[in-house]
Each structure stands twice: as C-alpha cells, then as structure tokens.
Enzyme design. Structure first.
Site, PDB file in Angstrom:
ATOM      1  CB  THR A 299      -1.007   0.081   1.357  1.00  0.00           C
ATOM      2  OG1 THR A 299      -0.258  -0.215   2.531  1.00  0.00           O
ATOM      3  CG2 THR A 299      -1.950  -1.164   1.212  1.00  0.00           C
ATOM      4  CG  ASP A 300       0.571   3.557  -3.229  1.00  0.00           C
ATOM      5  OD1 ASP A 300       1.537   2.742  -3.388  1.00  0.00           O
ATOM      6  OD2 ASP A 300      -0.211   3.844  -4.194  1.00  0.00           O
ATOM      7  CE  LYS A 301       3.420  11.019   2.764  1.00  0.00           C
ATOM      8  NZ  LYS A 301       3.999  12.197   2.280  1.00  0.00           N
TER       9      LYS A 301
END
Length: 517
Positions: A170-172
C-alpha cells in the site's frame, strides 16, 4: 627451479655452442624410424658427441625430477602444516564464539513458515513496504516481532533472512483492514499468547490479528489470487464544478498552488481555499439518483481485462503488464457520517498498479460531475495517453487479500498442521478496528483538513488543455495528449520538432499529475 632441460649455472662442461647444437639433438623418448634398430645400447649412435649429450640430458632429467619431487614434498608439507594450524585456530575461535553466543542467545527455538494477518491505519507512514530511510508499517511490525521473540536474534538484523514478503503493498497514507506478511517465524514456548505479546509492542493503529502455519514454500505475493480494496468518497464530488479565481501571487498563506506543466513552458498560479460557505455547501450536498446511477455505471465499465496504462505511471500501451483484470466493482447506497453523504466503492481485482484505483475513482467521478458521456472511459484503454488526476489517498483502504487456490489445496490435502488463511475468524475485531481507526479517522480528517474539498477546488481551478477530454461529445482532442516516451505519437512529434528529452522518468510524469491537482 628453471627448465630441467636447460643448462644450469654450475655446469661448466656445456659450452654455448652445445646450446646451439641442442636444437638438433634427438629428443629422449622420441619414436625411432621404422628402419632404425630397436637396440637400446649406445652402439646404435654413431656420433660419440651425441652419446655424451644423451647422458647429460638423462642426468639432468633424473636430477630435475628428483629435485622437483623434493620441492613439491616441502611445499605440500608447508601447506599441510598451515592448514592444520589454520583449522586449529578457527576451531578454537569457533568454540569461544559459540560459548559466548550461546550464553546470550539462549536455547534454539524451531521456526515455522507462517502467514501473519495484520491491519493498520497508514496515516503518518510512508507506505507499507520496508524502507530504511523512512517510517513504514513493515518496519514497525518487524521491530515488534523481534522484541516479542517471534524473530530470532540471528535474523533480527535483516528481514530477508526471514523470507519476508507482503501480499499487497500500500502507498503512503493508505490503510488496510487486512493484509498478509509471510515469514519464517519462531513460536517461543514460554509465551502463552504470542499475538497479544506482539501487539504489546505495536502502536494501537497497527494490529496483528493472528498467524497461520503454512507450507514451507509459501509466498504471500505470488500465491495471492486477488485483492479487495475499498474507497470512501463523499458525494459532493458529483457537484458541478465551481469557477475559481486564479492569481499570479498568493493572497493567503494556505493558497493552493496550481501548476500548468508542459514541455514548452510551465506557469504557476494560485487560488484561495474554499470559503466556509462553499465548505458547508459541499458538506450538506446530497447526490441525485441520476448522479448515483451514472457513477455506478461508470465504475462498472472498468470490470474485465483492460489496458490501464493511463491509470498508472511509467507504463506504455504496449507493455503487457499494463493489462489488469478487474473481477467486480460495486458502489454502495449512500451512507451518512457526521451529516455528510458518502458512498463506498468495493473493487475486487486480480492485481492493481501504482495509483490505479485512485485514478479509476477520479475518472468515474469526473464524467459524472462534468456531463461527459460514459463512452469516454473505453477510449482511455486505447493508446492515446492522457492526464488523469489521482483522487486523494485518504479514502483508500485494502480490505483483504484473497488466497482461494491455496486454501482449496490445503482443504484437499487435509493436512492437520495446515490452516486456511481466513480473516473471517477475526471479523468482529477487524470491523471494530475499521470503525475506530479507519472510517472515523477518514471522516475526522475530512472535517478537520477538508482534503476532498481542496482536491475539488484544485480541479475546478485547473487551466490548460489537459482535461479537454471532459466534454459533452466524449472525444479526446489532440491538445490534451500527454507527450512522453510512453506515447508513440509524442515520440513522432518530438522527432519532427528536432527535440528529444534526455530523461522522461516516472517521477516527471508524477510531477505533471501532481501539478494539476
């Protein structure tokens, strides 16, 4: 030792002329002609000089072989003695190290290959994946596992020693109600509840739900069949655009920066944030049935296998990895949180690329709020490259990865020591975590920071040709095509203009998109 067939410095009986004659001397052991006698006596050699030379060569060869054996024996003895001394020293050092380490490490604990079920709120972290230079979810979990003795001291210095892998990255700022980490893990017998022990070393926004012993070859990424994501979107995103005022200089400290980036010239302008009246109008907005229906139909058009090169960075149309399979995409009925209307979009896909979901949500929302026909969406799967803005990361969360094939094999083999990977065992705890640490945090962040409001304001203030594909005809004009190395038409235009960029990286494409938001 030199060549055993050459003259030595101590032999004064062989002249320089002899050395020249040696070239014509018969070689010892050479095959004789068939007509020659087979006798081995010196009488077969008519030239007495050759007899003397033969004796000298025989003498040198025997002496040379003898000296060589002596040297080899001495060398062998030296090497052997050195090896014995080295082995002795290494053995003594190993015994001392072993004794010292044994005292600090304690008894050896057998390891198992495990799937660790986790959930987290991604706010304040630079993403899921381990990053030595930034705070990450995996970094916090790995440290907690080491402190809880779930990872041995031998493997505590490098996650790769534990075969560390995640099912979905998952991204930031992105959350996860459920995710899987696969690793070699030890179960200390003196700890009655290992899961609770691990959680005691974790912040409340990161939780371990449990673990499952898996087959030794288990790989959480490769054996994951598909992933389910959710996106929470306020229905004020369906409102018609509100015209914004642009200035060359900021009027307030918190003005939004609007950049018009192209290959020829980049300009920056500013627009003020929404007034309290606009914020309240968006907060109280209720979507019409027609808007909800159009948005649902728009999201359904992403189902199936398509080329999503326009929905990520650094992928060309011809790149086969740009093709992804979306199983189902469903939009919920409106729900009301703190007086604001939201919808939940559930996306079940085989796999997703960077920013893909956020761009899909944004495209569905854009065609709904701008009266653009739905037939624009299939055109975005074609070769022309366009700029699609990203919806905020705030509303995105990973619901769970799916391991249907793996679970089926486990059930078929009926292995007593293997369990299925099933998040439903922890359903109540996960739902409570989602409400307290994901849903409520999303709604609170919007009420406090007005993230979606800023996103809509920046879209409405955008200037330039990038979004000219949002029109009543649903056509993509030439002016709004993004010119990068991933676009064949852009390459042709670049060659005709006599200009060629030295570097057109993913980061540059990223800057173009962020500038529009």
């Amino acid at each position: 030792m030199g060549n055993i067939w050459s003259k030595t410095s101590n032999d004064n009986n062989v002249s320089t002329n002899d050395q020249q004659d040696d070239k014509n001397a018969p070689r010892i052991g050479a095959k004789r002609p068939a007509s020659a006698s087979t006798s081995t006596t010196d009488e077969t050699i008519s030239d007495p000089t050759l007899k003397q030379k033969k004796k000298k060569y025989t003498k040198y060869s025997k002496k040379g072989r003898k000296d060589k054996r002596q040297v080899d024996n001495r060398s062998y003895g030296t090497r052997k003695e050195k090896e014995e001394d080295t082995d002795k020293n290494v053995g003594e050092q190993h015994d001392s190290d072993k004794a010292a380490v044994g005292e600090s490490k304690g008894p050896r604990i057998p390891k198992i290959k495990a799937a660790l079920l986790v959930g987290y709120n991604g706010t304040g972290y630079q993403g899921m994946q381990l990053n030595p230079n930034a705070a990450s979810i995996e970094g916090v979990i790995f440290d907690a596992l080491c402190k809880a003795e779930a990872i041995s001291k031998d493997n505590a210095d490098d996650p790769r020693k534990s075969n560390w892998m995640r099912a979905a990255r998952t991204d930031k700022g992105v959350h996860a109600a459920g995710n899987i980490l696969s690793l070699k893990m030890q179960i200390p017998p003196h700890i009655p509840d290992l899961v609770e022990h691990i959680n005691s070393f974790l912040p409340p926004q990161i939780r371990v739900w449990g673990y499952v012993q898996t087959i030794r070859s288990f790989h959480s990424k490769n054996l994951c069949d598909s992933r389910i994501y959710e996106y929470l979107l306020p229905t004020c995103a369906f409102m018609e655009p509100i015209k914004q005022e642009l200035t060359d200089h900021p009027q307030f400290e918190d003005d939004l920066v609007i950049a018009n980036k192209n290959l020829e010239h980049t300009t920056i302008k500013y627009t003020p944030r929404s007034s309290p009246e606009v914020i309240k109008k968006r907060h109280d907005y209720r979507a019409t049935p027609e808007q909800l229906l159009k948005f649902k139909l728009a999201m359904k058009m992403f189902e199936g296998t398509h080329n999503f090169h326009n929905y990520t960075n650094g992928k060309s149309f011809k790149d086969q990895s740009s093709k992804r399979f979306m199983k189902t995409i469903d939009v919920s009925e409106p729900m009301y949180i703190h007086g604001s209307e939201w919808v939940k979009i559930t996306l079940h896909g085989q796999s997703f690329m960077l920013h893909q979901i956020r761009k899909m949500i944004s495209m569905g929302m854009l065609v709904t709020r701008t009266n653009t026909p739905l037939h624009l969406i299939p055109k975005t799967f074609e070769e022309n490259r366009i700029n699609i803005p990203k919806a905020p990361a705030l509303g995105l969360l990973l619901e769970r990865p799916i391991f249907h094939i793996y679970n089926t094999k486990v059930r078929t083999k009926s292995e007593a020591e293997r369990e299925e990977i099933d998040f439903d065992k922890y359903k109540d705890r996960i739902e409570q975590f989602k409400r307290e640490w994901i849903y409520d945090k999303i709604f609170d962040a919007e009420n406090e920071r007005h993230i979606f409001d800023g996103y809509l304001t920046s879209l409405d203030a955008h200037y330039g040709p990038d979004y000219l594909y949002l029109n009543p005809e649903g056509v993509i004009p030439e002016e709004c095509l993004v010119k990068t190395k991933f676009n064949s038409n852009a390459n042709a235009a670049t060659k005709q203009g006599g200009r060629k960029k030295k570097k057109d990286s993913d980061e540059e494409v990223e800057e173009e998109e962020d500038g529009q938001l």
